[in-house]
Design a protein around this motif. Structure first.
Motif, short mmCIF file in Angstrom:
data_model
loop_
_atom_site.label_atom_id
_atom_site.label_comp_id
_atom_site.label_asym_id
_atom_site.label_seq_id
_atom_site.Cartn_x
_atom_site.Cartn_y
_atom_site.Cartn_z
N ALA A 199 0.82 -1.22 0.00
CA ALA A 199 0.00 0.00 0.00
C ALA A 199 0.85 1.26 0.00
CB ALA A 199 -0.92 -0.01 1.22
N GLY A 200 2.10 1.15 0.44
CA GLY A 200 2.98 2.31 0.46
C GLY A 200 4.33 1.97 1.05
N GLU A 201 5.28 2.87 0.85
CA GLU A 201 6.61 2.69 1.40
C GLU A 201 7.24 4.05 1.66
OE1 GLU A 201 10.93 0.52 0.45
OE2 GLU A 201 9.37 0.58 -1.10
N VAL A 202 7.92 4.17 2.80
CA VAL A 202 8.67 5.38 3.12
C VAL A 202 10.08 4.95 3.49
CG1 VAL A 202 8.93 7.33 4.68
CG2 VAL A 202 6.66 6.66 3.90
N ARG A 203 11.08 5.67 2.96
CA ARG A 203 12.47 5.38 3.30
C ARG A 203 12.99 6.43 4.26
NH1 ARG A 203 15.08 3.32 -2.51
NH2 ARG A 203 13.90 1.36 -2.55
N HIS A 204 13.87 6.00 5.16
CA HIS A 204 14.42 6.91 6.17
C HIS A 204 15.92 6.73 6.29
CE1 HIS A 204 15.27 3.81 9.25
NE2 HIS A 204 14.20 3.20 8.79
N PRO A 205 16.64 7.74 6.76
CA PRO A 205 18.10 7.62 6.93
C PRO A 205 18.46 6.66 8.06
CG PRO A 205 17.38 9.93 6.96
CD PRO A 205 16.15 9.10 7.08
N LEU A 206 19.67 6.11 8.01
CA LEU A 206 20.20 5.32 9.11
C LEU A 206 20.28 6.20 10.36
CD1 LEU A 206 21.49 2.51 9.78
CD2 LEU A 206 23.70 3.55 9.26
N ASN A 207 19.99 5.61 11.52
CA ASN A 207 20.03 6.31 12.81
C ASN A 207 18.97 7.41 12.91
OD1 ASN A 207 22.21 4.78 13.89
ND2 ASN A 207 23.68 6.05 12.79
N THR A 208 17.75 7.09 12.53
CA THR A 208 16.63 8.01 12.66
C THR A 208 16.09 7.97 14.09
OG1 THR A 208 15.99 7.90 10.35
CG2 THR A 208 14.27 8.48 11.90
N ALA A 209 15.89 9.13 14.68
CA ALA A 209 15.42 9.20 16.07
C ALA A 209 13.92 9.38 16.18
CB ALA A 209 16.13 10.34 16.79
N LEU A 215 5.24 6.78 10.82
CA LEU A 215 4.23 5.91 11.42
C LEU A 215 2.81 6.44 11.18
CD1 LEU A 215 6.10 5.12 14.75
CD2 LEU A 215 5.62 3.51 12.89
N LEU A 216 2.65 7.74 11.14
CA LEU A 216 1.35 8.31 10.81
C LEU A 216 0.93 7.94 9.39
CD1 LEU A 216 1.61 11.84 12.46
CD2 LEU A 216 0.04 10.00 13.11
N GLN A 217 1.89 7.94 8.47
CA GLN A 217 1.59 7.50 7.10
C GLN A 217 1.21 6.02 7.06
OE1 GLN A 217 4.24 9.04 3.87
NE2 GLN A 217 5.33 10.02 5.57
N ALA A 218 1.89 5.22 7.87
CA ALA A 218 1.58 3.79 7.93
C ALA A 218 0.17 3.57 8.47
CB ALA A 218 2.60 3.07 8.81
N GLN A 219 -0.21 4.33 9.51
CA GLN A 219 -1.57 4.24 10.04
C GLN A 219 -2.60 4.64 9.01
OE1 GLN A 219 -1.39 6.62 13.69
NE2 GLN A 219 -1.92 4.80 14.87
N ALA A 220 -2.34 5.75 8.33
CA ALA A 220 -3.30 6.28 7.36
C ALA A 220 -3.49 5.34 6.16
CB ALA A 220 -2.85 7.65 6.87
N SER A 221 -2.52 4.50 5.88
CA SER A 221 -2.62 3.58 4.75
C SER A 221 -3.65 2.48 4.97
CB SER A 221 -1.26 2.93 4.47
OG SER A 221 -0.95 1.95 5.45
N ASN A 222 -3.96 2.21 6.26
CA ASN A 222 -4.87 1.12 6.64
C ASN A 222 -4.36 -0.25 6.19
OD1 ASN A 222 -6.89 2.67 7.99
ND2 ASN A 222 -7.62 3.37 5.99
N ALA A 223 -3.08 -0.35 5.93
CA ALA A 223 -2.50 -1.65 5.58
C ALA A 223 -2.61 -2.60 6.76
CB ALA A 223 -1.04 -1.48 5.18
N THR A 248 0.29 -1.23 17.08
CA THR A 248 0.33 -2.67 17.35
C THR A 248 -1.02 -3.23 17.76
OG1 THR A 248 1.14 -2.12 19.58
CG2 THR A 248 2.78 -2.71 17.94
N SER A 249 -1.95 -2.39 18.17
CA SER A 249 -3.28 -2.88 18.54
C SER A 249 -4.23 -2.95 17.35
CB SER A 249 -3.89 -1.97 19.62
OG SER A 249 -4.10 -0.66 19.11
N LYS A 250 -3.88 -2.30 16.25
CA LYS A 250 -4.78 -2.24 15.10
C LYS A 250 -4.17 -2.85 13.83
CE LYS A 250 -6.96 1.99 16.81
NZ LYS A 250 -7.22 3.42 16.56
#
Length: 405
Positions: A199-209, A215-223, A248-250
């Motif tokens: 449904a979607g993919e987001v890439r992030h740099p190594l050592n992201t804080a 995570l909001l995009q992951a939630q909104a995807s409803n995957a 983790t609950s949804k």
């Protein structure tokens, strides 16, 4: 005074001659078998490998009395800081100046590709714990081996199994370098082959804080599944923040690359239910428990799959040196492919022509806090994936060595 100095010189020359004779008689070059453990010792992947891999390698050498046919085994280490240029510089010095015979661990695919290329040029052995499936595919070499896991075993295998269980829509959170790209590609192929979709993919740099926006995009995807194609501190940070966001609950949270130290860092409350594929668990059987307890006595923690894998890889290399009666890289590499492997990491293993070490893999689930009896009692082994199913087939990899056979 001159007579004394002459005597000392003669003794020194005689000692050198004896040492060179021992090396020549034993078939070992430089009168030492030198193994370099190269990994992250200060960053995101330090806990999963780091000094623990050095300890594991030393445990393997000690089983041979720290020598093969009278020639000492020496283990050194260095921090590549997850930077290919730094790792390559260290290994070039190791090969050209310090006469290192073997590089082990690495645990970073970007560094791994640089190191295996140089090792192939210098004809030195690499015992690689990095994940990209390309190490036994288009980047395979005669002297390099992939020992612990791969993006295929942990990415493709996990995605295929869960998609077939009707968890058929996925959102990928991917660390933006070769390690993450390899996992993302393998998971995509498995998901789509099993009839699912990404449904979607987001890439992030190594050592992201901060993973909040991702995570909001992951939630909104409803995957149905949120998959973390990262490792080490990135993975643990993302799991903790996913729990805080209620993901983790949804949605089902999975992480192809999970290490025991990760779960210890996250805590069972946040990590419970997380599913993944692992190559090793300290409490798997009697042999794994016995070795892990010896490791614990030195490190004060149970070993990760990488640390146990480095023990296995170094141990097998030393067996091959002893059997080949030489430390010549090409002869030892051939012997490593010939000899079976049976140890605490893998009771029934073998090395394939492309350098892939084949062994059983395990689907694991993190326990609930109430199910854990003590620290490090973190996994339930849900099922075993036999080696012939866990690893990509030889014909699929495209290893150029096969065309030369």
């Amino acid at each position: 005074m001159k007579i004394v100095k002459l005597g000392v010189l003669l003794c020194t020359l005689a000692g050198t001659a004896v040492a060179q004779s021992v090396a020549a008689d034993s078939g070992k070059s430089d009168n030492v078998i030198k193994i370099g453990i190269l990994n992250d010792r200060s960053g995101a992947y330090a806990d999963l490998g780091g000094e623990g891999s050095v300890v594991a390698a030393r445990m393997a050498a000690e089983e041979f009395g720290n020598a093969i046919d009278g020639v000492p085994v020496e283990i050194i280490s260095a921090d590549h800081q997850n930077k290919p240029d730094i790792g390559l510089g260290i290994v070039r010095r190791w090969f050209d100046v310090e006469k290192v015979d073997v590089v082990a661990d690495i645990s970073n695919s970007g560094v791994g590709f640089a190191v295996t290329t140089l090792a192939n040029e210098r004809q030195r052995i690499v015992l690689n714990a990095s994940a990209s499936s390309d190490f036994t595919g288009k980047a395979c070499t005669r002297t390099s081996f992939q020992w612990v896991y791969s993006s295929y075993t942990n990415g493709y295998g996990l995605a295929s199994a869960l998609t077939k269980q009707k968890l058929d829509s996925w959102f990928l959170i991917t660390v933006d370098y070769s390690f993450g790209h390899a996992f993302s590609n393998d998971m995509r192929r498995a998901i789509e082959k099993a009839g699912g979709k990404v449904a979607g993919e987001v890439r992030h740099p190594l050592n992201t804080a901060d993973f909040s926006s991702v995570l909001l995009q992951a939630q909104a995807s409803n995957a149905k599944v949120v998959a973390l194609a990262n490792a080490g501190a990135d993975m643990t940070t993302a799991v903790k923040q996913a729990s805080e966001f209620g993901i983790t609950s949804k949605q089902t949270l999975v992480a192809p690359t999970v290490f025991l130290t990760d779960i210890d860092s996250i805590g069972l409350a946040a990590a419970q239910g997380l599913q993944f594929v692992t190559a090793f668990y300290w409490d798997r059987d009697e042999a794994s428990r016995a070795w892990s307890k010896k490791y614990f006595a030195r490190q004060g923690r149970m070993p990760t799959m990488t640390q146990a894998g480095i023990y296995s890889a170094v141990r097998h290399y030393l067996y091959a040196v002893r059997a080949a009666k030489t430390d010549d890289a090409l002869k030892v590499a051939d012997k490593m492919r010939e000899l079976p492997v049976s140890d605490a990491f893998a009771p029934n293993g073998k090395v394939r022509a492309d350098g892939q070490f084949l062994h059983d893999m395990y689907i694991a689930r993190v326990k609930k806090p109430a199910e854990s009896k003590q620290r490090w009692d973190y996994y339930d082994i849900v099922s075993t994936i036999p080696a012939d199913e866990a690893f990509r087939s030889l014909s699929e990899g495209g290893c150029p060595l096969l065309a030369q056979r």
